[in-house]
Design an enzyme around this catalytic site. Structure first.
Site, PDB file in Angstrom:
ATOM      1  N   CYS A   1       6.199 -18.000  -1.983  1.00  0.00           N
ATOM      2  CA  CYS A   1       5.060 -18.248  -2.865  1.00  0.00           C
ATOM      3  C   CYS A   1       5.054 -19.689  -3.376  1.00  0.00           C
ATOM      4  O   CYS A   1       3.997 -20.252  -3.675  1.00  0.00           O
ATOM      5  CB  CYS A   1       5.058 -17.261  -4.019  1.00  0.00           C
ATOM      6  SG  CYS A   1       4.645 -15.587  -3.457  1.00  0.00           S
TER       7      CYS A   1
ATOM      8  N   ASP B   1      15.896   4.002  -2.193  1.00  0.00           N
ATOM      9  CA  ASP B   1      15.822   3.176  -0.983  1.00  0.00           C
ATOM     10  C   ASP B   1      14.540   3.540  -0.252  1.00  0.00           C
ATOM     11  O   ASP B   1      14.062   4.671  -0.378  1.00  0.00           O
ATOM     12  CB  ASP B   1      16.992   3.458  -0.036  1.00  0.00           C
ATOM     13  CG  ASP B   1      16.735   4.709   0.785  1.00  0.00           C
ATOM     14  OD1 ASP B   1      16.875   5.810   0.227  1.00  0.00           O
ATOM     15  OD2 ASP B   1      16.323   4.590   1.956  1.00  0.00           O
TER      16      ASP B   1
ATOM     17  N   CYS C   1       4.693 -14.872  -8.766  1.00  0.00           N
ATOM     18  CA  CYS C   1       5.970 -14.732  -8.065  1.00  0.00           C
ATOM     19  C   CYS C   1       6.638 -16.093  -7.937  1.00  0.00           C
ATOM     20  O   CYS C   1       5.984 -17.093  -7.641  1.00  0.00           O
ATOM     21  CB  CYS C   1       5.739 -14.127  -6.680  1.00  0.00           C
ATOM     22  SG  CYS C   1       7.256 -13.920  -5.712  1.00  0.00           S
TER      23      CYS C   1
ATOM     24  N   CYS D   1       9.191 -16.663  -5.804  1.00  0.00           N
ATOM     25  CA  CYS D   1       9.974 -16.722  -4.567  1.00  0.00           C
ATOM     26  C   CYS D   1       9.649 -17.991  -3.782  1.00  0.00           C
ATOM     27  O   CYS D   1       8.635 -18.642  -4.023  1.00  0.00           O
ATOM     28  CB  CYS D   1       9.777 -15.472  -3.712  1.00  0.00           C
ATOM     29  SG  CYS D   1       8.407 -15.503  -2.552  1.00  0.00           S
TER      30      CYS D   1
ATOM     31  N   HIS E   1       9.185 -12.230   0.745  1.00  0.00           N
ATOM     32  CA  HIS E   1       8.411 -12.015  -0.480  1.00  0.00           C
ATOM     33  C   HIS E   1       8.511 -10.561  -0.969  1.00  0.00           C
ATOM     34  O   HIS E   1       8.717 -10.316  -2.159  1.00  0.00           O
ATOM     35  CB  HIS E   1       6.941 -12.401  -0.284  1.00  0.00           C
ATOM     36  CG  HIS E   1       6.080 -11.914  -1.409  1.00  0.00           C
ATOM     37  ND1 HIS E   1       5.977 -12.590  -2.606  1.00  0.00           N
ATOM     38  CD2 HIS E   1       5.362 -10.765  -1.554  1.00  0.00           C
ATOM     39  CE1 HIS E   1       5.210 -11.885  -3.429  1.00  0.00           C
ATOM     40  NE2 HIS E   1       4.823 -10.779  -2.816  1.00  0.00           N
TER      41      HIS E   1
ATOM     42  N   ASP F   1      23.666   6.382   5.462  1.00  0.00           N
ATOM     43  CA  ASP F   1      23.186   7.765   5.418  1.00  0.00           C
ATOM     44  C   ASP F   1      24.017   8.590   6.400  1.00  0.00           C
ATOM     45  O   ASP F   1      24.912   8.061   7.056  1.00  0.00           O
ATOM     46  CB  ASP F   1      21.683   7.813   5.722  1.00  0.00           C
ATOM     47  CG  ASP F   1      21.353   7.290   7.107  1.00  0.00           C
ATOM     48  OD1 ASP F   1      22.282   6.940   7.861  1.00  0.00           O
ATOM     49  OD2 ASP F   1      20.164   7.222   7.438  1.00  0.00           O
TER      50      ASP F   1
END
Ligand SMILES: [Zn+2]
Length: 372
Positions: free
Chosen positions: A309, A266, A304, A306, A335, A86
């Protein structure tokens, strides 16, 4: 852009000097050249193609010249994929002390040591060139909302003038040093006034930026108004340039912005919320400190895939959170970043199938239980 949906959503690929980014994309925030709690290898494993780093923080510490001497931000932080920086303006307005705005720039004191600095459009461009990010944002004037019309008009005038100076700085830099790979994005302002948004967009398009951002939205106004202002802007932007809605958003809102022609977003939300024990799931939010999870053997989200999880229970994650363990932030962040990445993958899938509007409605119902 490779495909568009009847809603106006676009499927595309943004090519940068550090690889391609599949869009629409959600960009995790790595404020001080780190996504808090996640090593770079974990981000790569999660499929993150682009990170955001904050110019204000890196300019103050460790300093952009040091990062330049260390070979640029990619080498310094050992990140091979794309980086967006930015302009530093937003943090100056929100974090620094003693701000004084003039047409020249904004004078401020560091929130770290009180030292005085002047951020101008040229300085913001210079710092980002030293960092060597793939996408650089121009300095714009952020105003508080709701803004009176006169203040919005004044900020718009200054934002366009600063965009012109930023563009000129990079063009002159390129003519002295050879072509630069960095893509420079302009930022459309205009608060919640549709005609000012259109005027801002038109003025920036005339400056021929590599991409266009929509700034100053989702700062407290109703979601419908955010969407309306976004549509006003994207309708005027060239089709072959990426559009970036800055600082958004909540999971249930992402598909709505994409359906308004947005390619990039974002927000600190998934990572910051994770550190506060707020986990995003396909059934809505889980506040892990809640006593109801004390002996809950289930993963955060049964849908999920991931590694958190796959391995850990809500009971264990609650214990880590309450005990203030470091691992709590690490696992929770993993996660949440995965949840957003997966959500964006499903959004891209829905665009490919031409069904984004249905997807957006179903998503909202699933996550918050009611239409917007
Ligand atoms: Zn998970």
């Amino acid at each position: 852009m490779t495909k568009s949906d009847p809603s106006g959503a676009r499927l595309g690929r943004l090519n940068t000097a550090h690889g391609a980014v599949d869009t629409p994309v959600f960009i995790p925030v790595g404020t001080a050249a780190t996504v808090k709690g996640l090593p770079q290898a974990a981000l790569e494993a999660l499929g993150v193609q682009i990170l955001l780093a904050n110019t204000y923080h890196l300019y103050l510490r460790p300093g952009h010249e040091l990062i330049r001497r260390m070979g640029g931000l990619h080498r310094f932080m050992s990140w091979k994929n794309a980086i967006l920086t930015d302009s530093g303006g937003y943090q100056v307005f929100s974090l620094a002390d003693l701000r004084k705005m003039t047409d020249e720039g904004v004078r401020f004191r560091s929130h770290l040591d009180g030292s005085e600095h002047l951020l101008t459009p040229e300085k913001a461009a210079e710092i980002q060139l030293a960092l060597g990010s793939d996408i650089a944002m121009v300095l714009d004037e952020c105003i508080e909302t709701p803004a009176p019309r006169a203040a919005a008009e004044e900020a718009l005038r200054r934002t366009t003038e600063w965009a012109r100076r930023s563009r000129r700085y990079c063009q002159e830099y390129a003519s002295r040093n050879g072509e630069i790979a960095q893509l420079q994005f302009g930022i459309v302002q205009g608060a919640t006034f549709a005609d000012l948004r259109r005027e801002s967009a038109q003025q920036l398009v005339d400056l021929h930026f590599a991409g266009y951002a929509v700034g100053g939205l989702a700062v407290g106004e109703p979601h419908e108004l955010t969407c309306e202002m976004t549509s006003e802007v994207t309708a005027l932007l060239p089709n072959d340039r990426p559009r970036y809605l800055m600082g958004v958003g909540k999971p249930e809102d992402l598909a709505d912005y994409v359906s308004r022609g947005i390619d990039m977003m974002d927000c600190v939300l998934p990572t910051r919320a994770a550190r506060h024990g707020c986990l995003y799931t396909s059934q809505g939010r889980v506040l892990i400190r809640n006593v109801r999870y004390a002996e809950d053997p289930r993963p955060i989200d049964e849908n999920c895939t991931c590694e958190v999880c796959a391995r850990y229970s809500r009971a264990y994650l609650r214990h880590l959170y309450l005990a203030g363990e470091l691992l709590s932030a690490i696992l929770n962040t993993h996660h949440n970043v995965r949840f957003y990445a997966e959500l964006m993958r499903r959004i891209r899938e829905a665009i490919a199938a031409g069904k984004l509007v249905q997807f957006a409605g179903a998503l909202r119902e699933q996550l918050v239980g009611a239409p917007a």
